[in-house]
Design a protein around this motif. Structure first.
Motif, PDB file in Angstrom:
ATOM      1  N   LEU A 135       0.795  -1.229   0.000  1.00  0.00           N
ATOM      2  CA  LEU A 135       0.000   0.000   0.000  1.00  0.00           C
ATOM      3  C   LEU A 135       0.824   1.275   0.000  1.00  0.00           C
ATOM      4  CD1 LEU A 135      -2.822  -0.902   2.557  1.00  0.00           C
ATOM      5  CD2 LEU A 135      -2.780  -1.252   0.081  1.00  0.00           C
ATOM      6  N   SER A 136       2.067   1.229   0.403  1.00  0.00           N
ATOM      7  CA  SER A 136       2.823   2.476   0.551  1.00  0.00           C
ATOM      8  C   SER A 136       3.080   3.152  -0.790  1.00  0.00           C
ATOM      9  CB  SER A 136       4.160   2.219   1.256  1.00  0.00           C
ATOM     10  OG  SER A 136       5.023   1.442   0.456  1.00  0.00           O
ATOM     11  N   HIS A 137       3.137   2.358  -1.841  1.00  0.00           N
ATOM     12  CA  HIS A 137       3.439   2.892  -3.164  1.00  0.00           C
ATOM     13  C   HIS A 137       2.725   2.049  -4.211  1.00  0.00           C
ATOM     14  CE1 HIS A 137       6.468  -0.200  -2.151  1.00  0.00           C
ATOM     15  NE2 HIS A 137       6.248  -0.599  -3.398  1.00  0.00           N
ATOM     16  N   SER A 138       2.616   2.575  -5.414  1.00  0.00           N
ATOM     17  CA  SER A 138       2.050   1.818  -6.537  1.00  0.00           C
ATOM     18  C   SER A 138       3.081   1.760  -7.650  1.00  0.00           C
ATOM     19  CB  SER A 138       0.773   2.493  -7.050  1.00  0.00           C
ATOM     20  OG  SER A 138       1.084   3.660  -7.804  1.00  0.00           O
ATOM     21  N   SER A 139       2.699   1.156  -8.758  1.00  0.00           N
ATOM     22  CA  SER A 139       3.482   1.255  -9.985  1.00  0.00           C
ATOM     23  C   SER A 139       3.254   2.634 -10.613  1.00  0.00           C
ATOM     24  CB  SER A 139       3.045   0.169 -10.967  1.00  0.00           C
ATOM     25  OG  SER A 139       3.502   0.454 -12.279  1.00  0.00           O
ATOM     26  N   ASP A 140       4.236   3.101 -11.352  1.00  0.00           N
ATOM     27  CA  ASP A 140       4.017   4.350 -12.096  1.00  0.00           C
ATOM     28  C   ASP A 140       3.050   4.135 -13.257  1.00  0.00           C
ATOM     29  OD1 ASP A 140       5.688   2.874 -13.764  1.00  0.00           O
ATOM     30  OD2 ASP A 140       7.026   4.551 -14.213  1.00  0.00           O
ATOM     31  N   GLN A 141       2.691   2.858 -13.532  1.00  0.00           N
ATOM     32  CA  GLN A 141       1.695   2.565 -14.558  1.00  0.00           C
ATOM     33  C   GLN A 141       0.274   2.491 -13.994  1.00  0.00           C
ATOM     34  OE1 GLN A 141       2.678   2.490 -17.872  1.00  0.00           O
ATOM     35  NE2 GLN A 141       4.502   3.232 -16.797  1.00  0.00           N
ATOM     36  N   HIS A 142       0.136   2.665 -12.695  1.00  0.00           N
ATOM     37  CA  HIS A 142      -1.204   2.704 -12.103  1.00  0.00           C
ATOM     38  C   HIS A 142      -1.966   3.889 -12.698  1.00  0.00           C
ATOM     39  CE1 HIS A 142      -4.466   2.946  -9.226  1.00  0.00           C
ATOM     40  NE2 HIS A 142      -4.051   1.837  -8.636  1.00  0.00           N
ATOM     41  N   PRO A 143      -3.231   3.694 -13.087  1.00  0.00           N
ATOM     42  CA  PRO A 143      -3.989   4.793 -13.712  1.00  0.00           C
ATOM     43  C   PRO A 143      -4.029   6.063 -12.868  1.00  0.00           C
ATOM     44  CG  PRO A 143      -5.179   2.730 -13.944  1.00  0.00           C
ATOM     45  CD  PRO A 143      -4.012   2.443 -13.047  1.00  0.00           C
ATOM     46  N   PHE A 144      -4.025   5.917 -11.553  1.00  0.00           N
ATOM     47  CA  PHE A 144      -4.089   7.105 -10.701  1.00  0.00           C
ATOM     48  C   PHE A 144      -2.798   7.919 -10.781  1.00  0.00           C
ATOM     49  CE2 PHE A 144      -7.313   4.960  -7.601  1.00  0.00           C
ATOM     50  CZ  PHE A 144      -8.275   4.994  -8.603  1.00  0.00           C
ATOM     51  N   PHE A 145      -1.657   7.245 -10.877  1.00  0.00           N
ATOM     52  CA  PHE A 145      -0.420   8.007 -11.020  1.00  0.00           C
ATOM     53  C   PHE A 145      -0.320   8.604 -12.411  1.00  0.00           C
ATOM     54  CE2 PHE A 145       4.122   8.579 -11.948  1.00  0.00           C
ATOM     55  CZ  PHE A 145       4.436   9.448 -10.917  1.00  0.00           C
ATOM     56  N   GLN A 146      -0.761   7.863 -13.399  1.00  0.00           N
ATOM     57  CA  GLN A 146      -0.746   8.405 -14.752  1.00  0.00           C
ATOM     58  C   GLN A 146      -1.557   9.699 -14.837  1.00  0.00           C
ATOM     59  OE1 GLN A 146       0.895   7.270 -17.723  1.00  0.00           O
ATOM     60  NE2 GLN A 146       2.049   6.312 -16.051  1.00  0.00           N
ATOM     61  N   GLU A 147      -2.675   9.761 -14.097  1.00  0.00           N
ATOM     62  CA  GLU A 147      -3.475  10.987 -14.045  1.00  0.00           C
ATOM     63  C   GLU A 147      -2.784  12.042 -13.190  1.00  0.00           C
ATOM     64  OE1 GLU A 147      -8.002  12.500 -12.831  1.00  0.00           O
ATOM     65  OE2 GLU A 147      -7.480  10.358 -12.767  1.00  0.00           O
ATOM     66  N   SER A 148      -2.269  11.636 -12.055  1.00  0.00           N
ATOM     67  CA  SER A 148      -1.665  12.576 -11.119  1.00  0.00           C
ATOM     68  C   SER A 148      -0.489  13.324 -11.727  1.00  0.00           C
ATOM     69  CB  SER A 148      -1.201  11.824  -9.867  1.00  0.00           C
ATOM     70  OG  SER A 148      -0.732  12.703  -8.876  1.00  0.00           O
ATOM     71  N   ARG A 149       0.282  12.673 -12.561  1.00  0.00           N
ATOM     72  CA  ARG A 149       1.484  13.292 -13.094  1.00  0.00           C
ATOM     73  C   ARG A 149       1.198  14.304 -14.203  1.00  0.00           C
ATOM     74  NH1 ARG A 149       4.869   8.349 -15.483  1.00  0.00           N
ATOM     75  NH2 ARG A 149       6.502   9.874 -15.014  1.00  0.00           N
TER      76      ARG A 149
ATOM     77  N   ARG B  65      -1.290  19.756 -11.848  1.00  0.00           N
ATOM     78  CA  ARG B  65      -1.438  19.984 -10.415  1.00  0.00           C
ATOM     79  C   ARG B  65      -2.891  20.149  -9.987  1.00  0.00           C
ATOM     80  NH1 ARG B  65       3.485  23.890  -8.298  1.00  0.00           N
ATOM     81  NH2 ARG B  65       5.111  23.127  -9.703  1.00  0.00           N
ATOM     82  N   ASP B  66      -3.813  20.052 -10.925  1.00  0.00           N
ATOM     83  CA  ASP B  66      -5.212  20.335 -10.575  1.00  0.00           C
ATOM     84  C   ASP B  66      -6.193  19.266 -11.043  1.00  0.00           C
ATOM     85  OD1 ASP B  66      -5.063  20.801 -13.280  1.00  0.00           O
ATOM     86  OD2 ASP B  66      -5.726  22.892 -13.200  1.00  0.00           O
ATOM     87  N   ASN B  67      -5.707  18.050 -11.336  1.00  0.00           N
ATOM     88  CA  ASN B  67      -6.637  16.986 -11.732  1.00  0.00           C
ATOM     89  C   ASN B  67      -7.151  16.264 -10.480  1.00  0.00           C
ATOM     90  OD1 ASN B  67      -4.870  14.459 -11.233  1.00  0.00           O
ATOM     91  ND2 ASN B  67      -3.558  15.709 -12.565  1.00  0.00           N
ATOM     92  N   ASP B  68      -8.082  15.342 -10.660  1.00  0.00           N
ATOM     93  CA  ASP B  68      -8.726  14.662  -9.528  1.00  0.00           C
ATOM     94  C   ASP B  68      -7.740  13.869  -8.665  1.00  0.00           C
ATOM     95  OD1 ASP B  68     -11.165  15.667 -10.240  1.00  0.00           O
ATOM     96  OD2 ASP B  68     -11.850  13.839 -11.254  1.00  0.00           O
ATOM     97  N   LYS B  69      -6.651  13.426  -9.236  1.00  0.00           N
ATOM     98  CA  LYS B  69      -5.677  12.616  -8.494  1.00  0.00           C
ATOM     99  C   LYS B  69      -4.381  13.393  -8.233  1.00  0.00           C
ATOM    100  CE  LYS B  69      -8.266   8.937  -8.264  1.00  0.00           C
ATOM    101  NZ  LYS B  69      -9.508   9.563  -8.734  1.00  0.00           N
TER     102      LYS B  69
ATOM    103  N   ARG C  27       4.352  18.630 -14.416  1.00  0.00           N
ATOM    104  CA  ARG C  27       3.908  19.339 -13.214  1.00  0.00           C
ATOM    105  C   ARG C  27       4.948  20.339 -12.714  1.00  0.00           C
ATOM    106  NH1 ARG C  27       0.083  16.243  -9.158  1.00  0.00           N
ATOM    107  NH2 ARG C  27       1.042  17.805  -7.812  1.00  0.00           N
ATOM    108  N   ARG C  28       6.161  20.256 -13.284  1.00  0.00           N
ATOM    109  CA  ARG C  28       7.279  21.058 -12.783  1.00  0.00           C
ATOM    110  C   ARG C  28       7.501  20.785 -11.297  1.00  0.00           C
ATOM    111  NH1 ARG C  28       6.747  21.619 -17.602  1.00  0.00           N
ATOM    112  NH2 ARG C  28       7.110  23.526 -18.811  1.00  0.00           N
ATOM    113  N   GLN C  29       7.410  19.496 -10.927  1.00  0.00           N
ATOM    114  CA  GLN C  29       7.592  19.077  -9.552  1.00  0.00           C
ATOM    115  C   GLN C  29       8.315  17.731  -9.510  1.00  0.00           C
ATOM    116  OE1 GLN C  29       3.442  19.221  -8.090  1.00  0.00           O
ATOM    117  NE2 GLN C  29       4.173  20.667  -6.531  1.00  0.00           N
ATOM    118  N   TYR C  30       8.818  17.424  -8.334  1.00  0.00           N
ATOM    119  CA  TYR C  30       9.396  16.114  -8.067  1.00  0.00           C
ATOM    120  C   TYR C  30       8.354  15.220  -7.403  1.00  0.00           C
ATOM    121  CZ  TYR C  30      14.229  17.767  -8.800  1.00  0.00           C
ATOM    122  OH  TYR C  30      15.403  18.252  -9.335  1.00  0.00           O
ATOM    123  N   TYR C  31       8.413  13.919  -7.686  1.00  0.00           N
ATOM    124  CA  TYR C  31       7.608  12.969  -6.912  1.00  0.00           C
ATOM    125  C   TYR C  31       8.537  12.065  -6.102  1.00  0.00           C
ATOM    126  CZ  TYR C  31       8.408   9.324 -10.540  1.00  0.00           C
ATOM    127  OH  TYR C  31       8.964   8.418 -11.407  1.00  0.00           O
TER     128      TYR C  31
END
Length: 529
Positions: A102-116, A119-123, A157-161
C-alpha cells in the motif's frame, strides 16, 4: 477456521508465486500450480500460507509495483483461479494471507498516470509531490532504497515525486483521506473473496513528514549494505511518522468487522525496530509485527535472547512474528554456515530453534528442505537490487529460484518449459523434495518439529523464561513445561542441568550425570518431569 485467535503462535508458509509451481509451461509459477501443491504444504503441518504479490504489475520489482490492486496479473492466472486456490486451501485447513503493498504503486497505475499530468486533476494530491529548491534540486536529501535520491522530476507538473524504492514505484500520499479510503477498499475487495488476512508490506512507510525535513546523517561502514546511500541516513522523516498509527487502527477496524481475520505488518528499520514492532501491535493496530531482526548475520545466544526479551518487555500486549529466511535476504543455511558442522545439521538446528520461539512463525518455501542460496551470474539476474549493486550485493534472486520438487525431472519438476524464469542449479536439485522422503531428512525433521509445536500448547502460547547460559548455548523454558536448549556452534559443548527430562525431540545431545552434552549443532526439546 473460525477461531479469532488462530494467528497466535501460528506457523505460516511463505509462497513466492513466481517460483513455486508452473502449471502452463511458460517458465513462471502461477495460481493453478500453487493449488496443485497445497496438499504438500498442508502435510507439513502449518496453519497458513502467505502469497507474495500476485496483483497486476509491470514487474519492475517482481509484483511489488502494483498497477491494479483488485485483479490478478495474467502471468499468475485469473480471479477464478484465485478463488479455486482459496477454496482448496480452506478445504485443507489452511488460512490464506495476501501481501498488500500500500505504501506505493506502480508508475503505470492509472491514478499516477493521471496525477502526473497536472497539479489540478482529480488525483493531483494522491501521490507525494514537491516543488524544487531554487537551484532546481529536490526538496530534501531523502534517499531511495535501490540507490540515488528518492525524488524524480516530472516536467509536466514542474515538480518532483517521492519514491522510497524504484523510480517506477511512486509513494502514495497517505495524508490525503481519499488515499486511505482507497487502500481500505482494496483490502475489503479481497476480504470479501475469503482471504484470511494480509501481510502488510513496508507498513511503517505509509506517511512522510509534511514539512519534508532532511533525514539525519548516520554513516556506518559496517552495515549490511554500506554501499547504499540509503544506509547512510537515520530515516527520521521519510517514514515512521506518528500519523501511521491512526491508519493502522482504521485497518484493524476493517479486519475486525470480519470473522477470524488477521494482519501482520513488515516493520523494517535500522533503528529501534523492536520498539516499533511493539508500538505497532499495541492497542487496536496490527495483530502481529513481522520482524527483519532475525534475517541478518547475527547468530548467537545473546542476540536471540536480547531480541525476544526486548520485545516482550517493551510490548507485553503486542505479538511478534519471527522468520529466519524470506524472499528479500540470502537463505539462512547459507548465511550461517560458519557456525555449522554441515548444512543438514544447521537446517535441523535452526528449524528447532525458530519453532521454539514465543510468537508466530513464518517459514519460507524451500526452507524445509535445507535449501541454500543459488549462486547466480550477473547475466542471470532480474532483481534491481543486484543489478544496481553487483558484486558487493548480489541481490535477492539467489533466494527466489524455483522450488525443486523432483531431482530427476527437467527444471526440478517446477516447469515443463525449456527454461524457468530463474535457473534451477545442481546444488538446489540435490535438496529436492524427491530426495527427502526418508526418516532423518531435513523435510522429515520439519514435519516432526511442526507436529510437536502444534501438539504442545506451551510451544505455541507459553511464556518464555531464558536460562543464564554462556555462548554458544541458548536455553529457555516455555510455559513452565517444555525445556529447549541449543548449541549454536560447530563444536562440542556441555551445560549443567540437574532436572529430569523426558526428551521430545533432539539431535546430538545426551544427558549424563547432571550435565547435557551437545555435539556440533546439537539440541534438545524435552518435557520437564
Amino acid at each position: 477456521m473460525t477461531d479469532p485467535n488462530w494467528w497466535r503462535g501460528s506457523v505460516t508458509y511463505q509462497i513466492y508465486p513466481r517460483s513455486f509451481q508452473d502449471s502452463n509451461g511458460d517458465g513462471v509459477g502461477d495460481l493453478p500450480g500453487i493449488t496443485e501443491r497445497l496438499g504438500y504444504v498442508a502435510d507439513l503441518g502449518v496453519d497458513a500460507i502467505w502469497l507474495s504479490p500476485i496483483y497486476c504489475s509491470p514487474m519492475k520489482d517482481m509484483g511489488y509495483d502494483v498497477s491494479d490492486y483488485m485483479d490478478i496479473d495474467p502471468i499468475f492466472g485469473t480471479l477464478s483461479d484465485f478463488d479455486r486456490m482459496v477454496d482448496r486451501a480452506h478445504e485443507l485447513g489452511l488460512k490464506v494471507i495476501m501481501d498488500q503493498v500500500l505504501s506505493h504503486s506502480s508508475d503505470q497505475h492509472p491514478f499516477f498516470q493521471e496525477s502526473r499530468q497536472s497539479r489540478d486533476n482529480d488525483k493531483a494530491d494522491w501521490y507525494v509531490w514537491a516543488d524544487p529548491r531554487p537551484d532546481g534540486m529536490p526538496p530534501n536529501n531523502w534517499q531511495g532504497i535501490f540507490g540515488g535520491l528518492a525524488w524524480t522530476w516530472e516536467h509536466r507538473r514542474r515538480q518532483y515525486y517521492f519514491h522510497n524504492f524504484l523510480t517506477e514505484q511512486p509513494d502514495f500520499n497517505f495524508h490525503n483521506p481519499e488515499v486511505q479510503d482507497y487502500a481500505l477498499s482494496g483490502m475489503k475487495f479481497w476480504l470479501d473473496r475469503g482471504v484470511d488476512g494480509f501481510r502488510m508490506d513496508t507498513v511503517n512507510y505509509y506517511f512522510h513528514d509534511r514539512l519534508l525535513r532532511d533525514d539525519a546523517a548516520d554513516f556506518r561502514p559496517g552495515s549490511r549494505h554500506a554501499q547504499r546511500t540509503y544506509d547512510m541516513q537515520y530515516h527520521l522523516f521519510s517514514k515512521n511518522q506518528p500519523e501511521n498509527l491512526g491508519f493502522l487502527e482504521r485497518m484493524r477496524a476493517l479486519l475486525d468487522s470480519y470473522d477470524a481475520r488477521a494482519m501482520v505488518g513488515e516493520v523494517g528499520d535500522t533503528h529501534h525496530s523492536i520498539d516499533l514492532m511493539g508500538q505497532y501491535t499495541s492497542a487496536h493496530r496490527l495483530h502481529m509485527a513481522y520482524s527483519f531482526e532475525l534475517l541478518g548475520p547475527p547468530f548467537s545466544a545473546e542476540f536471540y535472547r536480547s531480541r525476544l526479551t526486548q520485545f516482550f518487555k517493551g510490548a507485553p500486549d503486542g505479538w511478534p512474528c519471527w522468520a529466519f529466511s524470506n524472499h528479500d535476504v540470502p537463505r539462512h543455511v547459507t548465511r550461517w554456515m560458519d557456525h555449522a558442522k554441515d548444512p543438514e545439521a544447521l537446517a535441523k538446528l535452526t528449524c528447532a530453534l525458530l519453532l521454539s520461539f514465543e510468537g508466530s512463525i513464518v517459514l519460507y518455501q524451500g526452507e524445509e528442505l535445507g535449501q541454500t542460496d543459488t549462486d547466480l551470474t550477473y547475466d542471470e539476474l532480474t532483481d534491481p537490487q543486484g543489478l544496481n549493486f553487483w558484486p558487493e550485493d548480489k541481490g535477492r534472486d539467489g533466494c527466489r529460484t524455483p522450488m525443486v520438487w523432483d531431482a530427476r525431472a527437467p527444471n526440478g519438476g517446477f516447469t515443463s518449459a525449456e527454461r524457468s524464469w530463474l535457473p534451477v542449479k545442481e546444488a538446489q536439485l540435490a535438496r529436492a523434495v524427491s530426495t527427502q522422503g526418508h526418516e532423518g531428512s531435513v523435510l522429515d525433521f520439519y514435519k516432526r518439529m511442526l507436529t510437536l509445536r502444534r501438539a504442545k500448547d506451551a510451544l505455541r502460547n507459553g511464556r518464555t523464561a531464558f536460562l543464564p547460559t554462556h555462548e554458544p548455548i541458548l536455553a529457555h523454558i516455555r510455559g513452565d513445561e517444555v525445556f529447549c536448549a541449543f548449541n549454536l556452534s560447530s563444536g562440542e559443548v556441555e551445560m549443567p542441568f540437574d532436572r529430569t527430562l523426558d526428551p521430545l525431540l533432539s539431535e546430538a545431545c545426551e544427558m549424563q550425570n547432571g550435565r547435557l552434552h551437545f555435539g556440533p549443532n546439537g539440541f534438545i526439546i524435552a518435557r520437564l518431569a
